[in-house]
Design an enzyme around this catalytic site. Sequence first.
Site, mmCIF file in Angstrom:
data_model
loop_
_atom_site.group_PDB
_atom_site.id
_atom_site.type_symbol
_atom_site.label_atom_id
_atom_site.label_comp_id
_atom_site.label_asym_id
_atom_site.label_seq_id
_atom_site.Cartn_x
_atom_site.Cartn_y
_atom_site.Cartn_z
ATOM 1 N N GLY A 30 48.656 1.659 111.434
ATOM 2 C CA GLY A 30 47.924 0.528 110.861
ATOM 3 C C GLY A 30 48.645 -0.790 111.025
ATOM 4 C CG HIS A 36 48.187 -1.027 116.811
ATOM 5 N ND1 HIS A 36 48.712 -1.995 115.976
ATOM 6 C CD2 HIS A 36 49.026 0.041 116.718
ATOM 7 C CE1 HIS A 36 49.811 -1.528 115.405
ATOM 8 N NE2 HIS A 36 50.033 -0.309 115.828
ATOM 9 C CB SER A 191 53.457 -3.073 112.384
ATOM 10 O OG SER A 191 52.402 -2.525 113.136
#
Length: 297
Positions: A30, A36, A191
Amino acid sequence: MVLSTERELQTAVAAARAAGRPVALVPTMGALHAGHLSLIQAAVAKAHENRPFVVVSVFVNPTQFAPGEDFQSYPRDPAGDHAAASAAGADVVFQPTVTEIYPLDRKLPTFPLPAVATRWEGELRPGHFAGVCQVVARLFQMSDADRAYFGEKDYQQLQVVRAMVRDSLHDAVRVIGCPTVREPDGLALSSRNRYLSADERRRATAISAALQWACGRVDADVCDAAILQSGVRTQLESAGMTVDYAAVVEAGTLEPLGRIGDVPARLLVAARLGTTRLIDNCALVAPTVRSQQDTAQ
Ligand code: AMP
């Protein structure tokens, strides 16, 4: 569509299969960024067959974090991830709980850790690749994926997953590696980049600059691994980083190489900037091999 249980996912996958669609999985933790999204776009873009059913999993996997790592503080943005994955073409965003992935009432299969998991990240992050293999195998099983997309950004992870699929899963899933997406100044998207202060963010560009420097040296026929490694190390240290490793390795086994020659080579780098740990890598292609490749094209 957001799903959170194994049963819901299996129902959706069965319906897609009944409609003749192959299943593509993009596993993530995430806090989705353009890196991504490039994997999702690659999974969607298969023009020669029925449109794949693309499952993007979003799961911060506790078993791949060593004690003291950033599991608790790892960035989480489920609503933003759903919107971004759907816009990129995902059919399902799978956001399970920990007990959905690791049910307490079932024993999940375990697999031997491939040899390629031993060095580098494997050495510095004990238990990390065991956790990665565990969650990836479970996601493969839950999604019944035909193929799965991983970034070259985490190059050792990609090789570990490839080895696990080959050695333990009978090649049931096709593993596809996708190129690293970078900021305009070269920093590989991650991230964890959001942990960097403004000053650290500026200095972080030293990593991609050092990789480019190494590629340039190899183009100029400097093929000695020790020279390349010490040059990269010096550049990163000059930018204020603590270098965990800067290693020229054989691209498949990740065993150290003394020289860049005929076998495919990779330069792997891990360095810490303040409290943030950054990894990156690039292919190193000897001039003789490059000229053969150019001729073949
Ligand atoms: P993560 O959410 O960090 O576990 O990453 C999920 C997947 O995205 C992994 O296969 C990563 O290698 C991939 N990925 C992360 N950053 C990038 C990037 N900058 N470019 C391409 N793929 C990436």
